[in-house]
Design an enzyme around this catalytic site. Structure first.
Site, PDB file in Angstrom:
ATOM      1  N   GLU A 120       0.679  -1.004  -0.255  1.00 50.93           N
ATOM      2  CA  GLU A 120      -0.141   0.125   0.219  1.00 50.93           C
ATOM      3  C   GLU A 120       0.645   1.199  -0.563  1.00 50.93           C
ATOM      4  OE1 GLU A 120       0.168  -1.676   4.621  1.00 50.93           O
ATOM      5  OE2 GLU A 120       0.036  -2.124   2.954  1.00 50.93           O
ATOM      6  N   GLU A 148      -6.183  -2.394  -0.815  1.00 48.94           N
ATOM      7  CA  GLU A 148      -4.523  -1.326  -0.678  1.00 48.94           C
ATOM      8  C   GLU A 148      -5.330   0.192  -0.783  1.00 48.94           C
ATOM      9  OE1 GLU A 148      -2.900  -4.727  -0.816  1.00 48.94           O
ATOM     10  OE2 GLU A 148      -2.215  -2.828  -0.370  1.00 48.94           O
TER      11      GLU A 148
END
Length: 984
Positions: free
Chosen positions: A371, A405
């Protein structure tokens, strides 16, 4: 960048390569950090641009031991290797310094050195930091970096006025991955300082830090320089305070070839051409980041292209290999990203905090995705989707991973955990809300109902072992990179998501979201611990007058501070409800003490013949609830399985529920039909109920057409198959399973026609069609096997034009390769090597493990040691797939033992993959002989170690002992039940 600075980078790189040609750099350990001899004369003035440095101009690193505290020895003296006490012996950074900002300039070389054959990167870094407590030392993380001497030391230190701060000695502490500067006078409280370094590292293919990925397009080999910093590998790219609470801003500059593109967390603010030694390079500078943790930093150099959208003022780009983009594989991701970003901005009631959202599909990537703030990195299979060749499941994976994410862009990035002991808060939260975000993007898929199958049932098995662990660990228990990596498991992800789903359920979603909003606003651009979330959830509870029997913290601590979960048993004769710590081994004893004596505050939802109600069992072993008493009507607990617990009943109520399934199954919610099966089989394994009662839950399946109950059945019976597919019992098991699944198999033939290229319209129905065909074929239903082999043969004869429906490719490939020989395998291998679509490659790679030929499987195992044959990111998964084949299991186990040192060295740092390797290869172990082998394996490899698989090895030992007991107790009785249940 000035000409002098640029040439200094050239000098640094050539210096390391020059020394390496003469000595240790040829070895793979070349880039492991070596200390500069502190009395060495500084480098000669760097040449200006467009000149070639001479060997005499090069500053080199000389490998020496760390000094003993005195000024560094002269070259004629032998430095002492003696360790001395000091803060560098602690695995955690001292709290006396805090970073403010970094300026990082990196130059990855995407071609190997012609002599050493190594790929390298060079760089310089300036970190500004504040002194919180006077100290004589600067301690900063550094791993596998070679430093160029600056003033005779590894780094140059200056005060806020630009004056040099005198360094008495400098060294590296490889054990704790530190660069240490010892000062002649202490730094002053509240003063700011800057530390400047120049360094070189290897751009290795190890999938960690700043690393190298490769692919071939149009017959040309391409190299990508990319990053994976989480959790502790930013220090492998540049020296930094590499702990999540030490947030700072970052200014990144990347030097690259003009034909390459550079990407980082923030938009580009400057690009210019520079000339070095008559060669033109490109220097790309990015805007300053927001204040953030080192593990979220990312930078990539590649020849990729992208597609783009602007959504609510945010630039959204999907990057991938040019061919993948031209083929439309990025289209699905670009179409859902804006919707998901908008959903989360509304859900959190906090605007997306960055001007752009880049997402990039990488050919080599250890995790599923990462992420990084504003530049999310993915495996190709998690971001790219081909509408013709990719399956329904591939499409769902893209939607759910993208949602996961993007959820982190707020929860994890804007507000970050203080330390890794609360990792579950990041990952569990994203694992829960990914289903909400993906459901928003694809509302017809009913994804929220699939959470139970994908997350809850999956994690129950691990969390029923005494070798499990609590969601929240004590901070002092999680220190080393290995300990941190071990937390990236299904407990942190799936259990974390499950208990948050339970919290949201008993608070109600609007109240839960209100607490999230105030939490994010209060801690934005900073760090938080789990108790901070409970404070804000409690404020939302108070604001909305929610009636809870205890505070949010008091309730949730019982779920986060002790491992495991309870089994709730209802006795309908008197309404008595009990809770007991559920362990799959009924004779096991919890290995660690619990602050709550393994009792939980349990929200119990229930249903009889009216609406859903809730009662609370509050930290006690049992209580009477008169409303749950029933003499003739069934009572159902844990409606839609929103609670993180299993359910058991008295035999009379079990029989009433099973009778209801046989007469009118729709009266039981579909998720609870799956729950009944999953709970019953696991309760039987733990000796809470008779194994024949568990098997009775499958009798009604001849009338079941929904995905969730069948998926629960397949998961439950997979354990039976693992335990019995090498025993005499398996023949009768096979007959019974076929008896139950053939009506479902025929149902889909009648629904869409016998052509397997037709699929039902519903998302879950498509999954169930695959289940029906796969189950029938895997249990040797001859018509199924014949059809699969015929479809595969037609493809072999016409590989360019014959289309197999993407949903069924995995089944067709596996069945045909299992039934075939070398020709079928070699064709599958050829198609695997030729495809440019990652999802197709994964299907073929998995199916190649289905062969029944031992020599083919042994050859395939050898391929996993060669990255040219099987990518490193896929090696451990390939071994696990071979081990899942009853023919390949023993081969994979022998292979692991014979190659452990290599496998550990190459893959031991990985989190999920390495744990799953041990779990997968030992999953069938169920004999005393196999237990002895496993114990011997542990003893033989103590010196090599097990890295992030340490806990997985302990769980494998525990599971094997449980399996041995289970077979001894149940094998004969199961065989009797199958014989009695097979219709003539």
């Amino acid at each position: 960048m000035s000409g002098i600075a640029m040439s200094k980078l050239v000098v640094a790189l050539l210096g390391v390569l020059f020394v390496g040609m003469l000595s240790a750099i040829i070895a793979l350990s070349v880039v492991y950090s070596n200390e500069v001899n502190a009395n060495k004369e500084p480098a000669a003035p760097a040449p200006t641009e467009k000149t070639t440095p001479k060997p005499s101009d090069i500053t080199t690193e000389k490998p020496t031991a760390r000094p003993s505290g005195k000024p560094t020895a002269s070259p004629s003296e032998k430095p002492t290797p003696t360790m001395r006490p000091g803060p560098w012996n602690n695995i955690r950074l001292p709290k006396n310094l805090e970073p403010i900002s970094y300026k990082v300039k990196l130059w990855p070389k995407l071609e190997p050195d012609p002599i050493t054959k190594l790929y390298t990167f060079s760089g310089d870094s300036t970190v500004e930091f504040r002194c919180l407590v006077p100290t004589d030392f600067v301690i900063i993380h550094s791993n596998k970096l070679n430093y160029t001497a600056k003033g005779g030391h590894l780094a140059l230190l200056k005060d806020s006025s630009g004056n040099d701060v005198e360094v008495s000695s400098s060294w590296l502490e490889p054990k704790n991955q530190y660069l240490v500067l010892e000062l002649t006078a202490p730094l002053q409280k509240d003063a700011t300082y800057t530390m400047v370094t120049e360094f070189v590292g290897e751009l290795a293919d190890d999938l960690a830090g700043f690393y190298r990925s490769e692919y071939t397009e149009g017959g040309v080999r391409k190299v990508v320089a990319t990053t994976q910093m989480q959790p502790t590998d930013a220090r492998k790219a540049f020296p930094c305070f590499d702990e999540p609470a030490m947030k700072a801003t970052f200014d990144v500059t990347i030097i690259h070839k003009p034909e390459h593109k550079a990407i980082s967390n923030m938009p580009i603010i400057d690009e210019k051409s520079i000339t070095v030694d008559t060669i033109i390079w490109r220097e790309t500078t990015f805007n300053t980041t927001l204040k953030m943790s080192t593990y979220l930093l990312a930078f990539i150099v590649c020849e990729f292209t992208y597609i783009e959208k602007i959504e609510n003022g945010t630039q959204i780009r999907i990057w991938a290999r040019p061919q993948a983009v031209y083929d439309g594989q990025a289209d699905y991701a670009i179409n859902i990203t804006g919707n998901i970003l908008n959903f989360f901005a509304d859900y959190y009631k906090v605007a997306y905090p960055l001007p752009k959202s880049d997402q990039i599909a990488l050919p080599d990537f250890a995790a599923g995705a990462m992420e990084n703030w504003g530049l999310v990195t993915y495996r190709e299979t998690a971001l790219l989707y081909d509408p013709v060749q990719s399956s329904n499941g591939n499409k769902e994976r893209v939607a759910s991973v993208v949602a996961h994410e993007l959820a982190h862009q707020w929860f994890g990035n804007l507000v970050t955990l203080k330390w890794w002991n609360d990792l579950w808060l990041n990952e569990g939260f994203a694992s829960y809300v990914e289903y909400l975000g993906a459901d928003y993007a694809e509302p017809t898929w009913e994804l929220k109902d699939l959470f139970v199958m994908s997350e809850l049932h999956r994690v129950f098995s691990m969390d029923s072992l005494v070798s499990s662990h609590p969601l929240s660990s004590a901070e002092e228990d999680i220190n080393t990179p290995g300990e941190i990596n071990e937390l990236f498991d299904s407990i942190s992800y799936s259990k974390g998501g499950s208990v948050l789903r339970m919290l949201s359920s008993f608070l109600t979603e609007p109240v839960f979201v209100e607490g999230l909003n105030t939490y994010l606003l209060a801690h934005q651009l900073s760090n938080a611990a789990v108790d901070d979330l409970w404070v804000h959830q409690q404020q939302a509870v108070d604001n909305n007058n929610v009636n809870l029997p205890k505070t949010v913290k008091e309730i949730m601590d019982t779920w986060t501070l002790q491992m495991g979960y309870p089994v709730i048993k209802l006795d309908t004769s008197n309404g008595n409800v009990t809770q007991k710590y559920f362990l799959i081994d009924p004779e096991a004893v919890a290995g660690r003490p619990s602050p709550f004596n393994y009792l939980w505050n349990v929200p119990i939802t229930w249903k009889k013949d009216g609406p859903i109600s809730t009662v609370w069992l509050l930290g006690v072993k049992d209580a009477i609830f008169p409303d749950l008493q029933s003499a003739d009507k069934w009572v159902l607990l844990n409606i839609d399985e929103v609670g993180y617990y299993r359910v058991n009943y008295d035999v009379a109520n079990w029989n009433r529920l099973l009778n209801q399934l046989q007469t009118d199954l729709e009266m039981i919610p579909v998720i609870n039909r799956a729950q009944i099966i999953d709970d019953a089989f696991n309760l039987a394994r733990a000796k809470h109920i008779d194994v024949k009662l568990a098997l009775n839950t499958t009798l009604y399946l001849v009338n079941e057409r929904k995905y969730q109950p069948w998926q629960a059945t397949i998961s439950s019976l997979s354990y039976f198959k693992q335990m019995l597919d090498r025993s005499a019992v398996f023949g009768n098991m096979q007959k019974y399973i076929l008896q139950q699944v053939i009506p479902l198999y025929n149902y889909y033939d009648n629904l869409v026609g016998s052509n397997w290229n037709d699929v039902p319209p519903g998302h879950a129905d498509q999954y169930n069609q695959v289940n029906a065909i796969s189950l029938a074929c895997s249990y040797n239903h001859l018509p199924c096997e014949v059809k699969a082999s015929a479809i595969y043969k037609a493809w072999m004869e016409n590989p360019d034009n014959y289309i197999i429906h993407a949903n069924l490719k995995s089944t067709v490939y596996c069945v045909a390769i299992a039934a075939g020989g070398q020709a079928e395998w070699d064709f599958g291998w050829k198609m695997f090597k030729e495809t440019s679509l990652a999802t197709e490659a994964d299907k073929l790679r998995d199916a190649l493990a289905c062969s029944k030929q031992t020599w083919i499987l042994n050859r395939y195992l050898e391929y996993t040691l060669d990255p040219a044959m099987i990518r490193k990111q896929d090696a451990t998964n390939t071994i696990v797939r071979i081990a899942s084949n009853v023919v390949g299991q023993s081969l994979a186990w022998d292979f692991i033992r014979a190659n452990w040192e290599y496998i550990f060295t190459e893959y031991g740092g990985g989190s999920f993959s390495f744990s799953r390797l041990i779990e997968g290869v030992t999953g069938r172990f169920s004999t005393d002989y196999e237990l002895k082998q496993l114990e011997q394996f542990k003893a033989d490899n103590q010196e090599v170690g097990f890295g992030s698989g340490t806990r997985a090895l302990e769980q494998a030992l525990e599971r094997t002992k449980v399996n041995i007991k289970w077979r001894a107790d149940n094998e004969k009785r199961i065989d009797e039940w199958f014989i009695d249940s097979i219709r003539p």
